[in-house]
Design a protein around this motif. Structure first.
Motif, PDB file in Angstrom:
ATOM      1  N   PRO A   1       0.828  -1.201   0.000  1.00 32.87           N
ATOM      2  CA  PRO A   1       0.000   0.000   0.000  1.00 32.87           C
ATOM      3  C   PRO A   1       0.866   1.254   0.000  1.00 32.87           C
ATOM      4  O   PRO A   1       1.982   1.243   0.492  1.00 32.87           O
ATOM      5  CB  PRO A   1      -0.822  -0.115   1.273  1.00 32.87           C
ATOM      6  CG  PRO A   1      -0.100  -1.077   2.150  1.00 32.87           C
ATOM      7  CD  PRO A   1       0.715  -1.950   1.241  1.00 32.87           C
ATOM      8  N   SER A   2       0.314   2.319  -0.530  1.00 32.25           N
ATOM      9  CA  SER A   2       1.047   3.578  -0.559  1.00 32.25           C
ATOM     10  C   SER A   2       0.080   4.721  -0.258  1.00 32.25           C
ATOM     11  O   SER A   2      -1.132   4.533  -0.225  1.00 32.25           O
ATOM     12  CB  SER A   2       1.719   3.790  -1.912  1.00 32.25           C
ATOM     13  OG  SER A   2       0.745   3.892  -2.929  1.00 32.25           O
ATOM     14  N   PHE A   3       0.648   5.901  -0.050  1.00 34.09           N
ATOM     15  CA  PHE A   3      -0.150   7.090   0.195  1.00 34.09           C
ATOM     16  C   PHE A   3       0.580   8.282  -0.388  1.00 34.09           C
ATOM     17  O   PHE A   3       1.775   8.204  -0.685  1.00 34.09           O
ATOM     18  CB  PHE A   3      -0.431   7.278   1.692  1.00 34.09           C
ATOM     19  CG  PHE A   3       0.790   7.439   2.551  1.00 34.09           C
ATOM     20  CD1 PHE A   3       1.314   8.698   2.815  1.00 34.09           C
ATOM     21  CD2 PHE A   3       1.413   6.333   3.102  1.00 34.09           C
ATOM     22  CE1 PHE A   3       2.435   8.847   3.611  1.00 34.09           C
ATOM     23  CE2 PHE A   3       2.523   6.469   3.902  1.00 34.09           C
ATOM     24  CZ  PHE A   3       3.041   7.736   4.163  1.00 34.09           C
ATOM     25  N   THR A   4      -0.134   9.381  -0.586  1.00 37.85           N
ATOM     26  CA  THR A   4       0.483  10.600  -1.091  1.00 37.85           C
ATOM     27  C   THR A   4       0.286  11.721  -0.075  1.00 37.85           C
ATOM     28  O   THR A   4      -0.689  11.730   0.678  1.00 37.85           O
ATOM     29  CB  THR A   4      -0.109  11.038  -2.444  1.00 37.85           C
ATOM     30  OG1 THR A   4      -1.503  11.313  -2.288  1.00 37.85           O
ATOM     31  CG2 THR A   4       0.091   9.956  -3.500  1.00 37.85           C
ATOM     32  N   VAL A   5       1.232  12.646  -0.090  1.00 37.99           N
ATOM     33  CA  VAL A   5       1.194  13.774   0.837  1.00 37.99           C
ATOM     34  C   VAL A   5       1.510  15.047   0.070  1.00 37.99           C
ATOM     35  O   VAL A   5       2.439  15.085  -0.736  1.00 37.99           O
ATOM     36  CB  VAL A   5       2.235  13.613   1.965  1.00 37.99           C
ATOM     37  CG1 VAL A   5       2.179  14.802   2.918  1.00 37.99           C
ATOM     38  CG2 VAL A   5       2.032  12.319   2.715  1.00 37.99           C
TER      39      VAL A   5
ATOM     40  N   ALA B   1      -0.533  19.008   6.463  1.00 41.51           N
ATOM     41  CA  ALA B   1      -0.310  17.949   5.477  1.00 41.51           C
ATOM     42  C   ALA B   1      -1.663  17.432   4.998  1.00 41.51           C
ATOM     43  O   ALA B   1      -2.552  17.164   5.807  1.00 41.51           O
ATOM     44  CB  ALA B   1       0.490  16.805   6.095  1.00 41.51           C
ATOM     45  N   ILE B   2      -1.809  17.311   3.681  1.00 41.75           N
ATOM     46  CA  ILE B   2      -2.990  16.712   3.073  1.00 41.75           C
ATOM     47  C   ILE B   2      -2.560  15.319   2.623  1.00 41.75           C
ATOM     48  O   ILE B   2      -1.739  15.169   1.731  1.00 41.75           O
ATOM     49  CB  ILE B   2      -3.496  17.528   1.872  1.00 41.75           C
ATOM     50  CG1 ILE B   2      -3.678  18.999   2.250  1.00 41.75           C
ATOM     51  CG2 ILE B   2      -4.776  16.911   1.318  1.00 41.75           C
ATOM     52  CD1 ILE B   2      -4.660  19.257   3.365  1.00 41.75           C
TER      53      ILE B   2
ATOM     54  N   GLY C   1      -8.232   5.540  -0.355  1.00 38.70           N
ATOM     55  CA  GLY C   1      -9.443   6.162  -0.855  1.00 38.70           C
ATOM     56  C   GLY C   1      -9.985   7.289  -0.001  1.00 38.70           C
ATOM     57  O   GLY C   1     -11.046   7.832  -0.276  1.00 38.70           O
ATOM     58  N   GLU C   2      -9.269   7.663   1.036  1.00 35.79           N
ATOM     59  CA  GLU C   2      -9.680   8.748   1.939  1.00 35.79           C
ATOM     60  C   GLU C   2      -8.675   9.891   1.869  1.00 35.79           C
ATOM     61  O   GLU C   2      -7.509   9.687   1.531  1.00 35.79           O
ATOM     62  CB  GLU C   2      -9.761   8.246   3.382  1.00 35.79           C
ATOM     63  CG  GLU C   2     -10.721   7.101   3.605  1.00 35.79           C
ATOM     64  CD  GLU C   2     -12.174   7.527   3.486  1.00 35.79           C
ATOM     65  OE1 GLU C   2     -12.496   8.688   3.767  1.00 35.79           O
ATOM     66  OE2 GLU C   2     -12.992   6.673   3.111  1.00 35.79           O
ATOM     67  N   THR C   3      -9.126  11.094   2.218  1.00 33.64           N
ATOM     68  CA  THR C   3      -8.250  12.264   2.302  1.00 33.64           C
ATOM     69  C   THR C   3      -8.293  12.790   3.724  1.00 33.64           C
ATOM     70  O   THR C   3      -9.371  12.954   4.300  1.00 33.64           O
ATOM     71  CB  THR C   3      -8.696  13.366   1.325  1.00 33.64           C
ATOM     72  OG1 THR C   3      -8.654  12.845  -0.009  1.00 33.64           O
ATOM     73  CG2 THR C   3      -7.785  14.581   1.417  1.00 33.64           C
ATOM     74  N   TYR C   4      -7.118  13.046   4.278  1.00 35.33           N
ATOM     75  CA  TYR C   4      -6.994  13.527   5.660  1.00 35.33           C
ATOM     76  C   TYR C   4      -6.265  14.865   5.665  1.00 35.33           C
ATOM     77  O   TYR C   4      -5.235  15.013   5.011  1.00 35.33           O
ATOM     78  CB  TYR C   4      -6.197  12.527   6.502  1.00 35.33           C
ATOM     79  CG  TYR C   4      -6.764  11.126   6.457  1.00 35.33           C
ATOM     80  CD1 TYR C   4      -7.791  10.746   7.308  1.00 35.33           C
ATOM     81  CD2 TYR C   4      -6.281  10.192   5.560  1.00 35.33           C
ATOM     82  CE1 TYR C   4      -8.322   9.465   7.267  1.00 35.33           C
ATOM     83  CE2 TYR C   4      -6.801   8.904   5.507  1.00 35.33           C
ATOM     84  CZ  TYR C   4      -7.822   8.546   6.365  1.00 35.33           C
ATOM     85  OH  TYR C   4      -8.342   7.285   6.319  1.00 35.33           O
ATOM     86  N   THR C   5      -6.782  15.826   6.400  1.00 37.61           N
ATOM     87  CA  THR C   5      -6.135  17.120   6.596  1.00 37.61           C
ATOM     88  C   THR C   5      -5.539  17.104   7.992  1.00 37.61           C
ATOM     89  O   THR C   5      -6.267  17.080   8.983  1.00 37.61           O
ATOM     90  CB  THR C   5      -7.147  18.265   6.434  1.00 37.61           C
ATOM     91  OG1 THR C   5      -7.726  18.178   5.126  1.00 37.61           O
ATOM     92  CG2 THR C   5      -6.471  19.613   6.617  1.00 37.61           C
ATOM     93  N   LEU C   6      -4.208  17.082   8.052  1.00 37.12           N
ATOM     94  CA  LEU C   6      -3.520  16.896   9.333  1.00 37.12           C
ATOM     95  C   LEU C   6      -2.687  18.123   9.694  1.00 37.12           C
ATOM     96  O   LEU C   6      -1.733  18.458   8.991  1.00 37.12           O
ATOM     97  CB  LEU C   6      -2.603  15.664   9.249  1.00 37.12           C
ATOM     98  CG  LEU C   6      -3.271  14.363   8.784  1.00 37.12           C
ATOM     99  CD1 LEU C   6      -2.234  13.265   8.656  1.00 37.12           C
ATOM    100  CD2 LEU C   6      -4.375  13.956   9.739  1.00 37.12           C
TER     101      LEU C   6
ATOM    102  N   ALA D   1      -6.906   4.713   6.512  1.00 40.22           N
ATOM    103  CA  ALA D   1      -7.420   3.591   5.726  1.00 40.22           C
ATOM    104  C   ALA D   1      -6.279   2.916   4.970  1.00 40.22           C
ATOM    105  O   ALA D   1      -5.385   3.582   4.452  1.00 40.22           O
ATOM    106  CB  ALA D   1      -8.468   4.091   4.739  1.00 40.22           C
ATOM    107  N   GLY D   2      -6.285   1.590   4.953  1.00 42.35           N
ATOM    108  CA  GLY D   2      -5.275   0.835   4.228  1.00 42.35           C
ATOM    109  C   GLY D   2      -3.981   0.629   4.984  1.00 42.35           C
ATOM    110  O   GLY D   2      -3.087  -0.055   4.511  1.00 42.35           O
ATOM    111  N   GLY D   3      -3.843   1.220   6.176  1.00 43.77           N
ATOM    112  CA  GLY D   3      -2.607   1.160   6.946  1.00 43.77           C
ATOM    113  C   GLY D   3      -2.638   0.084   8.004  1.00 43.77           C
ATOM    114  O   GLY D   3      -3.549  -0.730   8.010  1.00 43.77           O
TER     115      GLY D   3
END
Length: 69
Positions: free
Chosen positions: A1-5, A14-15, A20-25, A56-58
């Motif tokens: 699995p991977s993610f983008t920032v 950080a976005i 499949g989810e977007t998190y505003t951190l 999600a996915g982690g």
């Protein structure tokens, strides 16, 4: 699995897109590296490696940084 920032403002937010989810951190204090958390999801980057918990996915651990151009 991977993610983008991506980062907003002066790098204080950080976005993160993962599973499949977007998190505003928002940025939070860190002894070393850059850490962002909303209290549920935590993204941390240090010396070219990243980890993320609660998304999600982690979990995602020991992920190398890859620059997209």
């Amino acid at each position: 699995p991977s993610f983008t920032v991506s980062y907003e403002g002066d790098g204080s937010v950080a976005i993160v897109k993962a599973g499949g989810e977007t998190y505003t951190l928002p940025g939070v204090p860190s002894a070393s590296g850059a850490r962002f958390s909303d209290g549920k999801v935590e993204f941390w980057e240090h010396q070219g490696e990243a980890s993320m918990k609660g998304a999600a996915g982690g979990p995602y651990e020991g992920c190398p940084r890859v620059e997209e151009h």
